[in-house]
Motif scaffolding. Structure first.
Motif, PDB file in Angstrom:
ATOM      1  N   VAL A 146       1.247  -1.214  -0.438  1.00 60.51           N
ATOM      2  CA  VAL A 146      -0.070  -0.353  -0.145  1.00 60.51           C
ATOM      3  C   VAL A 146       1.293   0.973  -0.101  1.00 60.51           C
ATOM      4  CG1 VAL A 146      -1.311   1.070   1.677  1.00 60.51           C
ATOM      5  CG2 VAL A 146      -2.003  -1.214   1.336  1.00 60.51           C
ATOM      6  N   LEU A 147       2.415   1.286   0.630  1.00 56.33           N
ATOM      7  CA  LEU A 147       2.930   2.372   0.910  1.00 56.33           C
ATOM      8  C   LEU A 147       3.895   2.715  -0.371  1.00 56.33           C
ATOM      9  CD1 LEU A 147       3.744   4.096   2.837  1.00 56.33           C
ATOM     10  CD2 LEU A 147       5.794   2.756   3.472  1.00 56.33           C
ATOM     11  N   THR A 148       3.460   1.304  -1.206  1.00 59.59           N
ATOM     12  CA  THR A 148       4.183   1.736  -2.297  1.00 59.59           C
ATOM     13  C   THR A 148       4.030   1.954  -2.954  1.00 59.59           C
ATOM     14  OG1 THR A 148       5.564  -0.484  -2.203  1.00 59.59           O
ATOM     15  CG2 THR A 148       5.415   0.252  -4.574  1.00 59.59           C
ATOM     16  N   ILE A 149       1.935   1.604  -3.518  1.00 58.35           N
ATOM     17  CA  ILE A 149       1.263   2.748  -4.634  1.00 58.35           C
ATOM     18  C   ILE A 149       0.861   3.783  -4.430  1.00 58.35           C
ATOM     19  CG2 ILE A 149       0.672   0.311  -5.515  1.00 58.35           C
ATOM     20  CD1 ILE A 149      -2.332   0.766  -4.742  1.00 58.35           C
ATOM     21  N   ALA A 150       0.738   4.287  -2.740  1.00 60.44           N
ATOM     22  CA  ALA A 150      -0.337   5.318  -2.255  1.00 60.44           C
ATOM     23  C   ALA A 150       1.081   6.691  -1.854  1.00 60.44           C
ATOM     24  CB  ALA A 150      -0.794   4.886  -0.875  1.00 60.44           C
TER      25      ALA A 150
ATOM     26  N   VAL B 122     -10.727  -3.616  -6.789  1.00 55.95           N
ATOM     27  CA  VAL B 122     -11.651  -3.721  -5.866  1.00 55.95           C
ATOM     28  C   VAL B 122     -11.480  -5.004  -6.657  1.00 55.95           C
ATOM     29  CG1 VAL B 122     -13.800  -4.494  -4.207  1.00 55.95           C
ATOM     30  CG2 VAL B 122     -11.557  -2.220  -4.381  1.00 55.95           C
ATOM     31  N   LEU B 123     -12.566  -5.358  -7.890  1.00 55.15           N
ATOM     32  CA  LEU B 123     -12.909  -6.376  -8.906  1.00 55.15           C
ATOM     33  C   LEU B 123     -12.336  -7.504  -9.224  1.00 55.15           C
ATOM     34  CD1 LEU B 123     -15.524  -3.951 -10.978  1.00 55.15           C
ATOM     35  CD2 LEU B 123     -16.088  -5.464  -9.255  1.00 55.15           C
ATOM     36  N   LEU B 124     -10.688  -6.981  -9.498  1.00 50.54           N
ATOM     37  CA  LEU B 124      -9.809  -7.989  -9.699  1.00 50.54           C
ATOM     38  C   LEU B 124      -9.446  -8.720  -8.544  1.00 50.54           C
ATOM     39  CD1 LEU B 124      -8.068  -8.738 -11.693  1.00 50.54           C
ATOM     40  CD2 LEU B 124      -6.339  -7.370 -10.894  1.00 50.54           C
ATOM     41  N   ALA B 125      -9.481  -7.854  -7.527  1.00 47.25           N
ATOM     42  CA  ALA B 125      -9.407  -8.480  -6.519  1.00 47.25           C
ATOM     43  C   ALA B 125     -10.029  -9.657  -5.740  1.00 47.25           C
ATOM     44  CB  ALA B 125      -8.849  -7.480  -5.250  1.00 47.25           C
ATOM     45  N   GLY B 126     -11.587  -9.284  -5.947  1.00 43.23           N
ATOM     46  CA  GLY B 126     -12.641 -10.096  -5.504  1.00 43.23           C
ATOM     47  C   GLY B 126     -12.703 -11.398  -6.258  1.00 43.23           C
ATOM     48  N   SER B 127     -12.239 -11.055  -7.578  1.00 40.65           N
ATOM     49  CA  SER B 127     -12.614 -12.423  -8.610  1.00 40.65           C
ATOM     50  C   SER B 127     -11.228 -13.346  -8.255  1.00 40.65           C
ATOM     51  CB  SER B 127     -12.831 -11.953  -9.557  1.00 40.65           C
ATOM     52  OG  SER B 127     -12.176 -10.736  -9.748  1.00 40.65           O
TER      53      SER B 127
ATOM     54  N   ALA C 157      -9.539   2.968 -10.965  1.00 35.12           N
ATOM     55  CA  ALA C 157      -8.511   2.024 -10.579  1.00 35.12           C
ATOM     56  C   ALA C 157      -8.613   1.157  -9.954  1.00 35.12           C
ATOM     57  CB  ALA C 157      -6.982   2.606 -10.414  1.00 35.12           C
ATOM     58  N   VAL C 158      -9.002   2.605  -8.744  1.00 33.45           N
ATOM     59  CA  VAL C 158      -9.582   1.225  -7.283  1.00 33.45           C
ATOM     60  C   VAL C 158     -10.604   0.530  -6.938  1.00 33.45           C
ATOM     61  CG1 VAL C 158      -9.647   1.982  -4.586  1.00 33.45           C
ATOM     62  CG2 VAL C 158      -8.339   3.476  -5.576  1.00 33.45           C
ATOM     63  N   ILE C 159     -11.421   0.753  -7.703  1.00 35.34           N
ATOM     64  CA  ILE C 159     -12.848   0.227  -8.390  1.00 35.34           C
ATOM     65  C   ILE C 159     -12.664  -1.177  -8.822  1.00 35.34           C
ATOM     66  CG2 ILE C 159     -15.349  -0.302  -9.454  1.00 35.34           C
ATOM     67  CD1 ILE C 159     -15.068   3.280  -8.949  1.00 35.34           C
ATOM     68  N   PHE C 160     -11.872  -0.710 -10.254  1.00 32.62           N
ATOM     69  CA  PHE C 160     -11.326  -2.481 -11.043  1.00 32.62           C
ATOM     70  C   PHE C 160     -10.975  -3.211  -9.948  1.00 32.62           C
ATOM     71  CE2 PHE C 160     -13.019   0.283 -14.757  1.00 32.62           C
ATOM     72  CZ  PHE C 160     -14.059  -0.572 -15.477  1.00 32.62           C
TER      73      PHE C 160
ATOM     74  N   VAL D 211      -3.772  -1.941  -9.141  1.00 32.22           N
ATOM     75  CA  VAL D 211      -4.059  -0.539  -9.856  1.00 32.22           C
ATOM     76  C   VAL D 211      -2.958   0.456  -9.005  1.00 32.22           C
ATOM     77  CG1 VAL D 211      -4.862   1.146  -7.650  1.00 32.22           C
ATOM     78  CG2 VAL D 211      -5.184  -1.207  -7.672  1.00 32.22           C
ATOM     79  N   GLY D 212      -1.315  -0.100  -8.934  1.00 32.22           N
ATOM     80  CA  GLY D 212      -0.516   1.085  -8.550  1.00 32.22           C
ATOM     81  C   GLY D 212       0.083   1.773  -9.805  1.00 32.22           C
ATOM     82  N   VAL D 213       0.362   0.928 -11.287  1.00 30.94           N
ATOM     83  CA  VAL D 213       0.822   1.250 -12.019  1.00 30.94           C
ATOM     84  C   VAL D 213      -1.163   1.902 -13.093  1.00 30.94           C
ATOM     85  CG1 VAL D 213       0.141   0.491 -14.061  1.00 30.94           C
ATOM     86  CG2 VAL D 213       1.946  -0.963 -13.059  1.00 30.94           C
ATOM     87  N   LEU D 214      -1.681   1.337 -12.879  1.00 32.55           N
ATOM     88  CA  LEU D 214      -2.741   2.924 -13.457  1.00 32.55           C
ATOM     89  C   LEU D 214      -2.746   4.261 -12.355  1.00 32.55           C
ATOM     90  CD1 LEU D 214      -5.983   0.050 -13.241  1.00 32.55           C
ATOM     91  CD2 LEU D 214      -4.741   1.091 -14.794  1.00 32.55           C
TER      92      LEU D 214
END
Lengths: 184, 100
Positions: free
Chosen positions: A16-20, A97-102, A92-95, B20-23
């Motif tokens: 999370v730190l990496t992307i945020a 969450v969808l990807l993680a769920g699937s 990006a966050v919505i998709f 998500v990070g890439v996006l």
């Protein structure tokens, strides 16, 4: 189990730190945390050699390269201008969450083909000897291809970064740089 | 022993974080960083499968993936430095001159 949970949590926090993180240095350090907790997870998965390689090559060499480039390019400052693509963050966050769920839905049902205690004895703890034996027999062609690739990568990166030597012109003024004004 | 599916779930979550990070990241260095996160998630899944099947081949494959990642980082960061020399910025959005 408790160890796994701690390590999993650490790696997710690092991710999370990496992307945020708004500061690029913090992002790199978050990824270093993820990589080191992944190395410890490799130990719990009977892959001792890979754990050592993960710490030395990934958390050591590759991340030092990243830190070096972040500092060299002064990329640590946060990006301030507006994103030209509307709502890309939310989408990006919505998709995600969808990807993680699937993925969770699919992966949760995975049943290993044999009992883990049985399989673990075949791994020999992932020691360098057995892993190297597989690497140099079954994976010999990929191994050689990768070594060639590394050579090409080293030569290529030097060729990319090398400044062109200009002999005739004593003062090559960098005036003809396209697009310099619009991004500064 | 911890079931393989737990490791796979963690791998899936890390992969999602990476994508998500890439996006959402807009500096090329940080996009690279997210790609590294995805590679590591895939590595974790491979090591978990290696234990599930009791086969060392997957661990050797992970070793090769790590080497590939190192080569990719070297080339990618060299390209970034070359771009930075020309444009004084490594944001990915203005880099659209090659569109057809």
């Amino acid at each position: 189990m408790i160890l796994f949970l701690i390590l999993a949590l650490l790696s997710l926090v690092g991710g999370v730190l990496t992307i945020a993180a708004s500061n690029a240095i913090h992002a790199v350090l978050g990824l270093v945390g993820t990589l080191i907790s992944l190395a410890m997870l490799y130990v719990t998965l009977d892959a001792h050699f890979l754990a050592a390689v993960q710490v030395i090559v990934y958390a050591g060499a590759v991340m030092v390269l990243f830190l070096f480039v972040v500092m060299l390019l002064n990329a640590a400052r946060p990006v301030s201008s507006r994103d030209p693509i509307p709502y890309v963050r939310e989408l990006a966050v919505i998709f995600g969450v969808l990807l993680a769920g699937s993925l969770l839905l699919v992966l949760n049902g995975y049943a290993p083909p044999r009992s883990l205690a049985n399989a673990a004895s075949d791994l020999a703890g992932g020691a360098p000897g057995p892993v190297g034996a597989v690497l140099l027999s079954k994976f010999l062609l990929p191994f050689e291809a990768v070594s060639l690739l590394l050579l090409v990568a080293v030569i290529g990166s030097v060729a990319l970064v090398l400044r062109p030597q200009v002999q005739e012109d004593p003062a090559p003024e960098p005036a003809a740089q396209p697009g310099r004004g619009e991004t500064a | 022993m911890i079931p393989t599916s737990d490791y796979l779930l963690l791998s899936g979550l890390l992969f999602t974080l990476g994508i998500v990070g890439v996006l959402i990241r807009r500096t090329a260095v940080l996009v690279f960083l997210s790609v590294e996160l995805m590679l590591n998630a895939a590595n974790l899944a491979m090591v978990a499968f290696a234990r599930a099947w009791g086969q060392l081949q997957a661990q050797s494959a992970v070793f090769i993936v790590m080497t590939l990642a190192a080569a990719e980082v070297a080339i990618g960061l060299a390209i970034l430095i070359a771009i930075f020399r020309k444009r004084v910025s490594t944001e990915v959005d203005p880099l659209s001159e090659m569109k057809g």
